[in-house]
Write an enzyme that holds these catalytic residues in place. Sequence first.
Site: not given
Length: 223
Positions: A20, A22, A51, A53, A77, A103, A126, A153, A173
Amino acid sequence: MPCRRRSVASAAPSRHVRPKIKVGHPDGKQDLARLTAVREHLGDDVPLMVDANQQWDRPTAQRMGRALEGFGLVWIEEPLDAYDAQGHAALAASLDTPIATGEMLAGVAEHHELIRHNACDVIQPDAPRIGGITQFLKLAALAEHNNLQLAPHFAMEIHLHLAAAYPIEPWVEHFDWLEPLFDERLAISDGRMHVSSRPGLGITLSEQTRAWTTATHEVGKRP
């Protein structure tokens, strides 16, 4: 530069490792250039996630989501603010690439909003953040009822066991920098994480963990 981390799918006895990367740079062209380089290096047969974020607004997420379609991603994500269920739903409806999120949410009810709006294809609770194992299992039942994929997560030492109990193939993960916290190590081989046969969660806190304090150690920093 944003860092990469690995995602590990798991269930008894194990599942596959997938990389994965970023994304979410202010200049989307940099994300696309980096992702192109990674895809060319790995080849088309290696599954890949990204991801963001929560870095994009709705128009940017739509634009970037369309640009990412050609990479054959397993999921995108957190493309939007974690609480933007309607925005995530619009993305999930308009893109072929699955949307993953959840998450940062702090309870089962907040995840239920995602599920109610059809806001994701992959839900990412999570357990410590939503109230522990009991609350996680409640959410997992809702997710299964709606045929969602599950990718818990962080806290892989807990989530490996919970993912193993999920009937739809789940993901977990992998963060190798958590290993100094525990005496035991999670077993990973041939791209798979294996469920321990040790009692309980199968982990005990290390002496190093007991020695760390907030005054002497920065969370996430390798010793």
